[in-house]
Scaffold this motif. Structure first.
Motif, PDB file in Angstrom:
ATOM      1  N   GLU A   1     -10.373-133.152  -6.156  1.00 16.49           N
ATOM      2  CA  GLU A   1     -10.473-132.894  -4.715  1.00 16.49           C
ATOM      3  C   GLU A   1     -11.268-131.633  -4.382  1.00 16.49           C
ATOM      4  O   GLU A   1     -11.143-131.082  -3.297  1.00 16.49           O
ATOM      5  N   ILE A   2     -12.048-131.151  -5.334  1.00 16.81           N
ATOM      6  CA  ILE A   2     -12.939-130.018  -5.070  1.00 16.81           C
ATOM      7  C   ILE A   2     -14.344-130.411  -5.528  1.00 16.81           C
ATOM      8  O   ILE A   2     -14.545-130.773  -6.689  1.00 16.81           O
ATOM      9  N   LEU A   3     -15.281-130.332  -4.601  1.00 16.47           N
ATOM     10  CA  LEU A   3     -16.678-130.630  -4.926  1.00 16.47           C
ATOM     11  C   LEU A   3     -17.380-129.338  -5.303  1.00 16.47           C
ATOM     12  O   LEU A   3     -17.147-128.299  -4.702  1.00 16.47           O
TER      13      LEU A   3
ATOM     14  N   THR B   1     -18.378-124.420  -3.470  1.00 19.92           N
ATOM     15  CA  THR B   1     -17.364-125.458  -3.666  1.00 19.92           C
ATOM     16  C   THR B   1     -16.745-125.797  -2.313  1.00 19.92           C
ATOM     17  O   THR B   1     -16.704-124.947  -1.417  1.00 19.92           O
ATOM     18  N   GLU B   2     -16.285-127.014  -2.199  1.00 20.42           N
ATOM     19  CA  GLU B   2     -15.638-127.473  -0.960  1.00 20.42           C
ATOM     20  C   GLU B   2     -14.521-128.429  -1.320  1.00 20.42           C
ATOM     21  O   GLU B   2     -14.637-129.179  -2.284  1.00 20.42           O
ATOM     22  N   TYR B   3     -13.467-128.404  -0.502  1.00 16.98           N
ATOM     23  CA  TYR B   3     -12.412-129.409  -0.662  1.00 16.98           C
ATOM     24  C   TYR B   3     -12.923-130.753  -0.166  1.00 16.98           C
ATOM     25  O   TYR B   3     -13.679-130.831   0.801  1.00 16.98           O
ATOM     26  N   PHE B   4     -12.505-131.800  -0.844  1.00 17.93           N
ATOM     27  CA  PHE B   4     -12.861-133.149  -0.406  1.00 17.93           C
ATOM     28  C   PHE B   4     -11.641-134.036  -0.538  1.00 17.93           C
ATOM     29  O   PHE B   4     -11.180-134.309  -1.651  1.00 17.93           O
TER      30      PHE B   4
ATOM     31  N   ILE C   1     -21.833-130.043   3.287  1.00 14.92           N
ATOM     32  CA  ILE C   1     -22.439-130.970   2.314  1.00 14.92           C
ATOM     33  C   ILE C   1     -23.469-131.866   3.006  1.00 14.92           C
ATOM     34  O   ILE C   1     -24.598-132.037   2.533  1.00 14.92           O
ATOM     35  N   ILE C   2     -23.081-132.413   4.146  1.00 13.22           N
ATOM     36  CA  ILE C   2     -24.010-133.270   4.907  1.00 13.22           C
ATOM     37  C   ILE C   2     -25.245-132.459   5.320  1.00 13.22           C
ATOM     38  O   ILE C   2     -26.386-132.929   5.207  1.00 13.22           O
TER      39      ILE C   2
ATOM     40  N   LYS D   1     -19.378-123.062 -12.284  1.00  8.75           N
ATOM     41  CA  LYS D   1     -20.185-124.233 -12.635  1.00  8.75           C
ATOM     42  C   LYS D   1     -21.364-124.433 -11.687  1.00  8.75           C
ATOM     43  O   LYS D   1     -22.482-124.730 -12.112  1.00  8.75           O
ATOM     44  N   GLU D   2     -21.103-124.282 -10.385  1.00 11.57           N
ATOM     45  CA  GLU D   2     -22.175-124.545  -9.417  1.00 11.57           C
ATOM     46  C   GLU D   2     -23.328-123.549  -9.563  1.00 11.57           C
ATOM     47  O   GLU D   2     -24.485-123.878  -9.294  1.00 11.57           O
ATOM     48  N   LYS D   3     -23.011-122.332 -10.013  1.00 10.61           N
ATOM     49  CA  LYS D   3     -24.078-121.341 -10.230  1.00 10.61           C
ATOM     50  C   LYS D   3     -24.842-121.629 -11.511  1.00 10.61           C
ATOM     51  O   LYS D   3     -26.057-121.441 -11.583  1.00 10.61           O
TER      52      LYS D   3
END
Lengths: 164, 112
Positions: free
Chosen positions: A125-127, A142-145, A153-154, B93-95
């Motif tokens: 649940e985390i992107l 990071t974002e909750y999803f 994100i969009i 990770k994203e970095k």
């Protein structure tokens, strides 16, 4: 000084074994969701993308699939990526499906090698997202999803596609 | 690694090829001063036997490009091996992915 990284082509074991129950589970998602789409064409594209997730899972569900100690792609990551695709607005082109070395599923919108945006799904649940938007602009985070796609994100997907 | 590491649409390197392994290392070789034949010999002798994969090409990067992303090199004790690891990747990770994307955009793919 120059450095070099050798890029190789898998000649054996490209298609790893996959659990039939996991495959059935993923296909079940597709069948279940098929009734929820009003536009058959839109659904067909999404269905194709979800089938791509299944293909990636089938090929990358064994450890060390990249020869660099990669982790197997998890079914949880696949399900979360499929859920995301189902919620993606139909005005946004569908992404390429990739496996990440840590076992996540990645969705990638690629315009060129300086304009691309990637979202990683771990099934938690985390992107995690990373994007290059031309020579000097970058974004990551990071974002909750859970139920809906986060606005940022969009925005970032549209931002990278604007470079088409 | 597999055929997906080179993007079919434009022949560019996919960022995934540069993502560090679980130990936070990306394996590279120093090729400064080597002939093309010597560079491919490194692949034949030191990469293919370990990876058990078919070589389709390589990606060249300037060391300065790596340093400019606040990464570093950890050369093997045996300098003659010319092997080193790119180290000091961020924890997030994203970095890491973003830096790999950035490095891949600077890499030159050379098919065999």
């Amino acid at each position: 000084m120059s450095t070099v990284a050798f890029t190789q082509h898998s000649s054996i074991g490209l298609f790893g074994h996959s659990g039939n129950s996991s495959m059935d589970e993923m296909r079940g998602i597709i069948d279940k969701e098929s009734d929820r789409f009003a536009l058959p064409v839109t659904f067909q594209k999404t269905k194709d993308s979800i089938n791509s997730i299944i293909d990636v899972f089938r090929k990358r569900c064994e450890p060390n699939w990249d020869g660099y100690d990669a982790e197997p792609v998890s079914i949880e990551a696949c399900k979360e990526a499929a859920k995301f695709l189902q919620k993606l607005p139909s005005t946004i082109p569908l992404p390429e499906i990739i496996a990440e070395p840590d076992g996540d599923i990645g969705l990638e919108w690629h315009v060129n090698n300086r304009n691309l945006f990637v979202i990683g799904f771990a099934g938690k649940e985390i992107l995690s997202y990373s994007g290059l938007f031309g020579k000097g602009s970058k974004a990551s985070g990071t974002e909750y999803f859970t139920d809906s796609i986060p606005h940022v994100i969009i925005e970032n997907i549209r931002r990278v596609l604007a470079h088409h | 690694m597999d055929e997906d590491d080179i993007r079919p649409s434009d022949g560019s390197l996919r960022w995934r090829a540069l993502i560090p392994n679980r130990e936070g290392k990306t394996s590279v070789f120093r090729i400064s001063g080597l002939s093309e034949q010597q560079v491919w010999s490194i692949a034949e002798e030191k990469v293919i036997p370990i990876r058990n994969k078919r070589l389709v090409g390589r990606a060249d990067l300037l060391a300065a490009v790596v340093y400019n992303r606040n990464l570093n090199f950890s050369p093997d004790v045996d300098a003659a091996s010319r092997h080193a690891d790119i180290i000091e990747w961020p924890d997030e990770k994203e970095k890491r992915r973003l830096i790999a994307m950035d490095l891949a955009s600077e890499a030159k793919v050379i098919r065999r």
